[in-house]
Design an enzyme around this catalytic site. Structure first.
Site: not given
Ligand code: NAD
Length: 359
Positions: A88, A188, A190, A192
């Site tokens: 990552k 959330g 966003g 996705v």
């Protein structure tokens, strides 16, 4: 995957504790780039993981995020049956203000220096345009625009996998996987989260949405007929499913005590703050947790398909496996009387150990 870290643990101790193969600190004064690339494990293949850009409060917080997220990628690839390791990248900064072409290209050069051991994609705070800039400096990037031969934004695949993970969990708890009339709260909305809301509403689920971005909240709520709720009221809501699709660690002893949900199933990585304690607390409280790295693997599958040239059709097929994979994890958790996150870890660790043996 249990760990015992404090913010003061030294970098080398953290690397040892999590079992990371390599950590690279990227510091380029000319572009203002400050980033960390963490490669956790490459037993199954090159480490693939998105790059997140976030306003971390400290470099220690960024490192901790990079270490936890990269380790999660190792498990995600393993349980999904992909020939990839875990890695990552995190860039420290405000994606709305600090991002420039030069900064992204400088980061791309650091990726190129990893000699193919690390391949990146978009994540929170980065997008396909950024991948295009990175692509100008290295070929070790996926999720580049379709116009450049890539698979484009992986978020729709991620949302599809999460949606199937929700259905598999609903089947376990309510005996049928139909979502009509079920209440789902999405935290959330966003890339996705919005796709997930669209899929849920298409099946007539009742959807509640929250986001710290007020403009986005109004837009998504109106577009899909969802009910907006304030970000700080999320744990006062009564719902069948809580779908965390923003930051990690939202599931912890404080929030679990307040929760009125039957299922937790969302896209956010590392939802449990303390994997050992929180998994047990959820099991005791009778809340079914669909392991995050299992059900949010759709995006990784799309990137893998882009890398291997499998194409979109194969990516969709592989993403559909998430439904059965979730059912299998739940089954193991029930037979062994262990938390679902532990069951998922066992399946992933077994694949890595088995394949290490034949290497
Ligand atoms: P995004 O940046 O597009 O969206 C995140 C949204 O969460 C934003 O709208 C933001 O305003 C909101 N948010 C942040 N903090 C919040 C809070 N406290 N309460 C409510 N809303 C909040 O990111 P994304 O690509 O949609 O990813 C969402 C999550 O899913 C992340 O944890 C990411 O790591 C994970 N994930 C994403 C993918 C992918 O394909 N994009 C794949 C796997 C996992």
């Amino acid at each position: 995957m249990a760990t015992d870290l404090t913010p003061n643990t030294s970098v080398l101790a953290q690397q040892q504790l999590y079992g990371h193969k390599k950590i690279t600190f990227c510091n380029d004064e000319s572009t203002g780039l400050k980033a960390i690339i963490a490669i956790h494990d490459t037993t199954l293949g090159p480490a693939l993981g998105g790059t997140r850009m976030w306003t971390y409060a400290s470099e220690g917080e960024a490192l901790e995020d990079a270490l936890r997220l990269s380790r999660g990628m190792t498990y995600k690839a393993a349980i999904t049956g992909l020939n990839l390791g875990g890695g990552k990248g995190v860039i420290i900064g405000d994606s709305r203000k600090d991002k420039t072409e030069a900064l992204m290209r400088s980061y791309g050069r650091y990726i190129d220096n990893q000699n193919g051991e690390f391949i990146t994609a978009e994540e929170m705070g980065t997008n396909t345009k950024d991948m295009e800039y990175i692509r100008m400096e290295t070929k070790h990037v996926t999720g580049v625009p379709e116009s450049m031969g890539g698979a484009g934004n992986p978020a729709p695949f991620t949302a599809q996998g999460v949606y199937l993970g929700i259905k598999a969990s609903v089947k376990e708890v309510f005996g049928t996987d139909t979502l009509a009339g079920r209440t789902v709260v999405v935290q959330g909305i966003g890339s996705v989260g919005e796709e997930l809301v669209a899929l849920l509403r298409r099946e007539n689920a009742e959807v509640l949405v929250s986001d710290i971005n007020a403009e986005r909240l109004t837009y998504v709520a109106k577009k899909y007929g969802a009910k907006p709720i304030a970000a700080d009221k999320i744990f006062s809501v009564v719902a069948d499913v809580y779908a965390p699709c923003a930051m990690g660690a939202t599931v912890n002893s404080n929030t679990i005590a307040k929760m009125n949900f039957s299922i937790i199933a969302g896209s956010a990585n590392n939802q449990l703050r303390d994997e050992t304690l929180d998994g047990k607390l959820l099991l005791e409280k009778g809340i079914l947790f669909a392991p995050d790295y299992l059900i949010n693997a759709g995006g990784l599958i799309a990137c893998y398909s882009e890398l291997t040239g499998f194409g979109k059709k194969r990516a969709i097929q592989l993403t559909e496996n998430i439904y059965d994979a979730t059912r299998n994890v739940i089954k193991l958790s029930k037979t062994e009387k262990i938390p679902t996150n532990v069951a998922a870890d066992q399946i992933a660790e077994k694949r890595i150990a088995d394949l290490k043996r034949i290497k």
